[in-house]
Enzyme design. Structure first.
Site, PDB file in Angstrom:
ATOM      1  N   GLY A   1     -24.525   3.680   1.344  1.00 27.70           N
ATOM      2  CA  GLY A   1     -23.373   4.221   0.617  1.00 27.70           C
ATOM      3  C   GLY A   1     -23.637   4.105  -0.868  1.00 27.70           C
TER       4      GLY A   1
ATOM      5  N   GLY B   1     -21.673   5.508  -3.572  1.00 25.51           N
ATOM      6  CA  GLY B   1     -20.589   5.882  -4.477  1.00 25.51           C
ATOM      7  C   GLY B   1     -20.461   4.831  -5.567  1.00 25.51           C
ATOM      8  N   ASN B   2     -19.257   4.654  -6.082  1.00 24.85           N
ATOM      9  CA  ASN B   2     -19.023   3.716  -7.177  1.00 24.85           C
ATOM     10  C   ASN B   2     -19.512   2.308  -6.844  1.00 24.85           C
ATOM     11  OD1 ASN B   2     -17.605   3.037  -9.804  1.00 24.85           O
ATOM     12  ND2 ASN B   2     -16.467   1.727  -8.423  1.00 24.85           N
ATOM     13  N   ALA B   3     -19.084   1.780  -5.687  1.00 22.13           N
ATOM     14  CA  ALA B   3     -19.455   0.396  -5.326  1.00 22.13           C
ATOM     15  C   ALA B   3     -20.960   0.264  -5.102  1.00 22.13           C
ATOM     16  CB  ALA B   3     -18.693  -0.039  -4.079  1.00 22.13           C
ATOM     17  N   GLY B   4     -21.560   1.238  -4.411  1.00 23.87           N
ATOM     18  CA  GLY B   4     -22.988   1.179  -4.132  1.00 23.87           C
ATOM     19  C   GLY B   4     -23.843   1.284  -5.386  1.00 23.87           C
TER      20      GLY B   4
ATOM     21  N   LYS C   1       0.870  -1.181   0.000  1.00 24.49           N
ATOM     22  CA  LYS C   1       0.000   0.000   0.000  1.00 24.49           C
ATOM     23  C   LYS C   1       0.899   1.220   0.000  1.00 24.49           C
ATOM     24  CE  LYS C   1      -4.556   0.520   0.096  1.00 24.49           C
ATOM     25  NZ  LYS C   1      -5.541  -0.339  -0.572  1.00 24.49           N
TER      26      LYS C   1
END
Length: 415
Positions: free
Chosen positions: A217, A219-222, A105
């Site tokens: 949520g 965003g992109n994933a949701g 990371k």
């Protein structure tokens, strides 16, 4: 309440798995620490002619199973301990999906919202100049993460290639398609989540077609969870929320229309034929599948007893606390833990790395098929462990992944 040091938390999770596995003391101690940490100081020329100093990090946690892999965050609160913790979790994530990779990371302490595009480009190139000799498809491959974008990845790749004097697109994943990005990367996290949700439903003898889902949520994933949950599993969306609040309709909400509305209005509130619902109320709805897709620690011992979903699929990182896990397990809520449920992203990043390396690119259907096979096998390994040891799925995922990394360390003669 003081925030838990994220790396101390990552070590505690490992300690519990090591005890259960009966790991030798040397192996356990070795796995508690990153193998390599890099800290760099980056002078960057700003648009006004001044020079600002930034601090950057790259942690290569464990490379016993292959080159390090993991995102690169730009965040004002980025610290070495955060990067250490995330690199540890990436090690377990690549292992649980059985990718031939380790975990890494990186991060830069900065507020990208205060930087112009030209300043971001200079920062991206400065970071790459400082650490490029530690990167590469045989060493460590970064990817986008919080506040880093495909464009930032493209600048970094270009700087690496300039320094190396030849093409090396596989040094970075999450790139734009025209410079070596992979088809299927955009929805990979959520698509992988759908695969493990399908597998969990089969074990529960639960037919998801026509059943309900709620998404915390958006965003992109949701957003992809809403559309793919409907398209692939036949789920009916009845509630969704973001940081500004949520909406609910027992008659169902059109996922495609809601995604379009959110992108146009930057909110879910006011979507036609719905009523407001708070994030807290949404979590307690009686649905077949709940997708926490936003922040960490939203399901705690305070509200876990009121969670009524049958399957809880963690698309976010760390949405459930250890205390809540115990309550959910007792209440027979089937939890798909984050580093299994959201591993679709790193899996397609790996596919991108592979395609770059042998300079041949797969069609979208082939990527979807390969992702499904990987996620299904990962689920089966974790589920078998949970049944054998009579433990929850998160504990089982740790046992599977830590055992694989420990075995690779032993086979190499490191410990």
């Amino acid at each position: 309440m003081a925030k838990t040091n994220p790396f101390a938390m990552a070590q505690q999770q490992l300690d519990a798995a090591a005890e259960k596995l009966g790991l030798e003391k040397s192996v356990h101690e070795f796995l508690r620490w990153p193998m390599k940490e890099i800290k760099v100081t980056l002078p960057v020329r700003m648009d006004d002619g001044s020079t600002r100093i930034f601090h950057g990090y790259r942690v290569q946690y464990n490379t016993a199973r292959g080159p390090a892999k993991g995102g690169l965050r730009w965040h004002p609160d980025e610290t070495l301990d955060t990067v250490r913790a995330l690199s540890a979790w990436m090690t377990w994530k690549t292992s649980v999906v059985d990718l031939p990779l380790g975990g890494g990371k990186g991060g830069v302490t900065c507020n990208p919202k205060e930087l112009s595009d030209t300043e971001k480009e200079r920062l991206a190139r400065a970071y790459m100049r400082a650490i490029w000799q530690n990167l590469g498809v045989t060493k460590d491959v970064p990817a986008p993460d919080v506040y880093t974008t495909p464009q930032i990845m493209a600048w970094m790749m270009d700087e690496y290639e300039t320094l190396a004097g030849e093409h090396h697109p596989g040094v970075i994943t999450g790139k734009p398609l025209p410079v070596g990005g992979s088809e299927g990367r955009g929805d990979a996290t959520s698509r992988g989540g759908m695969a493990v949700t399908r597998e969990a439903a089969m074990r529960l003898n639960l037919d998801l077609n026509g059943e309900t889902m709620a998404i915390q949520g958006f965003g992109n994933a949701g957003q992809y969870a809403a559309t793919l949950g409907s398209e692939l599993l036949g789920l009916k969306l009845i509630a969704a929320s973001d940081s500004k609040g949520g909406i609910y309709s027992d008659k169902g909400i059109n996922p495609q229309a809601l995604v379009k509305y959110k992108l146009q209005n930057d909110t879910l509130q006011g979507f036609p034929n719905t009523e407001p619902i708070s994030n807290e109320e949404l979590l307690k709805l009686k649905v077949a599948v709940l997708f926490p897709s936003a922040l960490e620690q939203v399901i705690t011992e305070r509200n876990a007893g009121e969670i009524k979903c049958k399957i809880l699929c963690e698309l976010a990182n760390g949405p459930t606390t250890p205390e809540a896990d115990d309550i959910l397990y007792q209440n027979k809520v089937f939890v798909l833990p984050d580093f299994l449920a959201n591993a679709g992203g790193v899996t397609v990043s790996y596919f991108e790395q592979v395609q770059n390396t042998y300079n041949y690119y797969w069609e979208l259907d082939e990527i979807h098929q390969k992702l499904d096979i990987k996620m299904t096998k990962a689920f089966q390994s974790v589920y078998a462990m949970s049944q054998r040891e009579k433990i929850n799925m998160r504990q089982a995922a740790y046992l599977v992944s830590v055992a694989r990394v420990a075995e690779a360390c032993r086979l190499r003669g490191w410990v």
